[in-house]
Write a protein that holds these residues in place. Structure first.
Motif, mmCIF file in Angstrom:
data_model
loop_
_atom_site.group_PDB
_atom_site.id
_atom_site.type_symbol
_atom_site.label_atom_id
_atom_site.label_comp_id
_atom_site.label_asym_id
_atom_site.label_seq_id
_atom_site.Cartn_x
_atom_site.Cartn_y
_atom_site.Cartn_z
ATOM 1 N N ALA A 102 -51.693 -37.578 40.721
ATOM 2 C CA ALA A 102 -50.715 -36.655 41.284
ATOM 3 C C ALA A 102 -51.453 -35.571 42.056
ATOM 4 C CB ALA A 102 -49.874 -36.019 40.174
ATOM 5 N N PRO A 103 -50.967 -35.238 43.268
ATOM 6 C CA PRO A 103 -51.548 -34.112 43.994
ATOM 7 C C PRO A 103 -51.137 -32.805 43.336
ATOM 8 C CG PRO A 103 -49.630 -34.921 45.150
ATOM 9 C CD PRO A 103 -49.868 -35.864 44.008
ATOM 10 N N ILE A 104 -51.732 -31.716 43.747
ATOM 11 C CA ILE A 104 -51.486 -30.436 43.085
ATOM 12 C C ILE A 104 -50.008 -30.071 43.061
ATOM 13 C CG2 ILE A 104 -51.926 -29.085 45.194
ATOM 14 C CD1 ILE A 104 -53.206 -26.967 43.312
ATOM 15 N N GLU A 105 -49.273 -30.452 44.108
ATOM 16 C CA GLU A 105 -47.855 -30.106 44.164
ATOM 17 C C GLU A 105 -47.041 -30.787 43.074
ATOM 18 O OE1 GLU A 105 -49.642 -29.702 48.232
ATOM 19 O OE2 GLU A 105 -49.661 -31.264 46.672
ATOM 20 N N GLN A 106 -47.529 -31.870 42.522
ATOM 21 C CA GLN A 106 -46.749 -32.647 41.557
ATOM 22 C C GLN A 106 -47.264 -32.540 40.122
ATOM 23 O OE1 GLN A 106 -46.518 -36.691 42.972
ATOM 24 N NE2 GLN A 106 -45.842 -36.076 45.010
ATOM 25 N N VAL A 107 -48.342 -31.830 39.909
ATOM 26 C CA VAL A 107 -48.900 -31.715 38.558
ATOM 27 C C VAL A 107 -48.058 -30.730 37.752
ATOM 28 C CG1 VAL A 107 -50.894 -31.012 37.190
ATOM 29 C CG2 VAL A 107 -51.225 -32.269 39.333
ATOM 30 N N THR A 108 -47.570 -31.179 36.598
ATOM 31 C CA THR A 108 -46.800 -30.311 35.711
ATOM 32 C C THR A 108 -47.717 -29.724 34.644
ATOM 33 O OG1 THR A 108 -46.279 -32.065 34.133
ATOM 34 C CG2 THR A 108 -44.790 -31.809 36.031
ATOM 35 N N PRO A 109 -47.315 -28.617 34.022
ATOM 36 C CA PRO A 109 -48.125 -28.065 32.935
ATOM 37 C C PRO A 109 -48.366 -29.066 31.812
ATOM 38 C CG PRO A 109 -46.565 -26.414 33.687
ATOM 39 C CD PRO A 109 -46.210 -27.700 34.385
ATOM 40 N N ASP A 110 -47.358 -29.854 31.481
ATOM 41 C CA ASP A 110 -47.530 -30.843 30.408
ATOM 42 C C ASP A 110 -48.546 -31.909 30.802
ATOM 43 O OD1 ASP A 110 -45.752 -29.555 28.791
ATOM 44 O OD2 ASP A 110 -44.061 -30.897 29.216
ATOM 45 N N MET A 111 -48.487 -32.361 32.038
ATOM 46 C CA MET A 111 -49.435 -33.358 32.527
ATOM 47 C C MET A 111 -50.862 -32.800 32.492
ATOM 48 S SD MET A 111 -49.598 -35.075 36.341
ATOM 49 C CE MET A 111 -47.857 -35.486 36.298
ATOM 50 N N TYR A 112 -51.003 -31.591 32.971
ATOM 51 C CA TYR A 112 -52.305 -30.930 33.007
ATOM 52 C C TYR A 112 -52.873 -30.774 31.594
ATOM 53 C CZ TYR A 112 -55.729 -27.284 34.245
ATOM 54 O OH TYR A 112 -56.877 -26.546 34.419
#
Length: 253
Positions: A102-112
């Motif tokens: 996922a590019p930065i625009e699509q990264v969620t806190p949970d994913m991170y």
């Protein structure tokens, strides 16, 4: 069967499939007793163990989901049930990880948070727990990724988790040098694993494009990486520490 690692005990995290499985099989082929860690897929881990035993090696499964609060405790409790709490751990291979495309625009806190928990935090605390058991002259190998060298905006958070591991490797190597424990990481490129199967296998265009990235002109195989890990785990690598071995086939040179 080889003898380079005879008498050694190894733990490979995420060893049910892919690079982890190939690494477990390679270490066992050199004589090591291998603890095969897996999170959920007991059948896959069982196949890894069966393949090792069929070739005359020794291995056992170790169930523990890394990246969750109790994961490290579960890992070493299972290890101890098999070998006993006094058993040394000569070789630790931190391989378990998850991908995040996922590019930065699509990264969620949970994913991170999930990515760092599995890819980075788990390796840190597995290593911390293992250190008292690793004898002087032991080996720690961490599987990172070529995306720490090659810009990968479509997986920026994933690349960050692997970049943190490279810093961990460098610093830990300095810390453990007085004990003769080497710490290195192996950075694979695009490898034909189940993790990449959804977009790579059966897609001729993706396969050709992936192969073209490598100077050696093909997609990597798990064994390509496992052989490098086995070298770093052996006595032949006694004078190598704190470094990254690029195992991308020369991708993006």
């Amino acid at each position: 069967m080889g003898t380079a690692l005879r008498g050694k005990i190894a733990l490979v995290t995420g060893a049910g499939r892919g690079i982890g499985r190939a690494t477990a099989e390679r270490l066992a082929a050199e004589g090591a007793v291998v603890a095969v860690n897996y999170a959920r897929d007991e059948a896959a881990a069982g196949k890894t163990v069966e393949a090792i035993v069929a070739r005359g090696g020794r291995a056992f499964p170790v169930r523990a989901e890394l990246g969750v609060p109790a994961g490290v405790d579960e890992l070493f409790a299972a290890f101890d049930r098999e070998l006993g709490a006094e058993a040394p751990l000569d070789i630790l291979v931190n391989n378990a990880g998850i991908s995040m495309h996922a590019p930065i625009e699509q990264v969620t806190p949970d994913m991170y948070d999930r990515g760092f928990a599995v890819n980075t935090r788990a390796a840190f605390f597995v290593t911390q727990r293992a250190l008292p058991r690793i004898p002087d002259g032991g080996r720690i190998v961490i599987v990172t990724s070529g995306v720490t060298r090659i810009a990968f905006p479509e997986g920026i958070a994933y690349a960050m988790t692997k970049g943190a591991l490279e810093t961990f490797t460098l610093t830990l190597a300095k810390h453990l040098g007085p004990r003769g424990i080497t710490v290195n990481n192996v950075a694979p490129g695009i490898v034909d694993t189940d993790t990449n199967a959804a977009w790579l296998r059966g897609n001729a265009e993706a396969w050709r494009a992936s192969a073209a990235r490598a100077a050696l002109g093909r997609v990597g195989a798990p064994e390509d990486v496992a052989d490098v890990v086995a070298f770093l785990a052996s006595g032949d690598a006694r004078w190598v520490t704190g470094t990254t071995v690029d195992a991308t086939g020369g991708s993006h040179l």
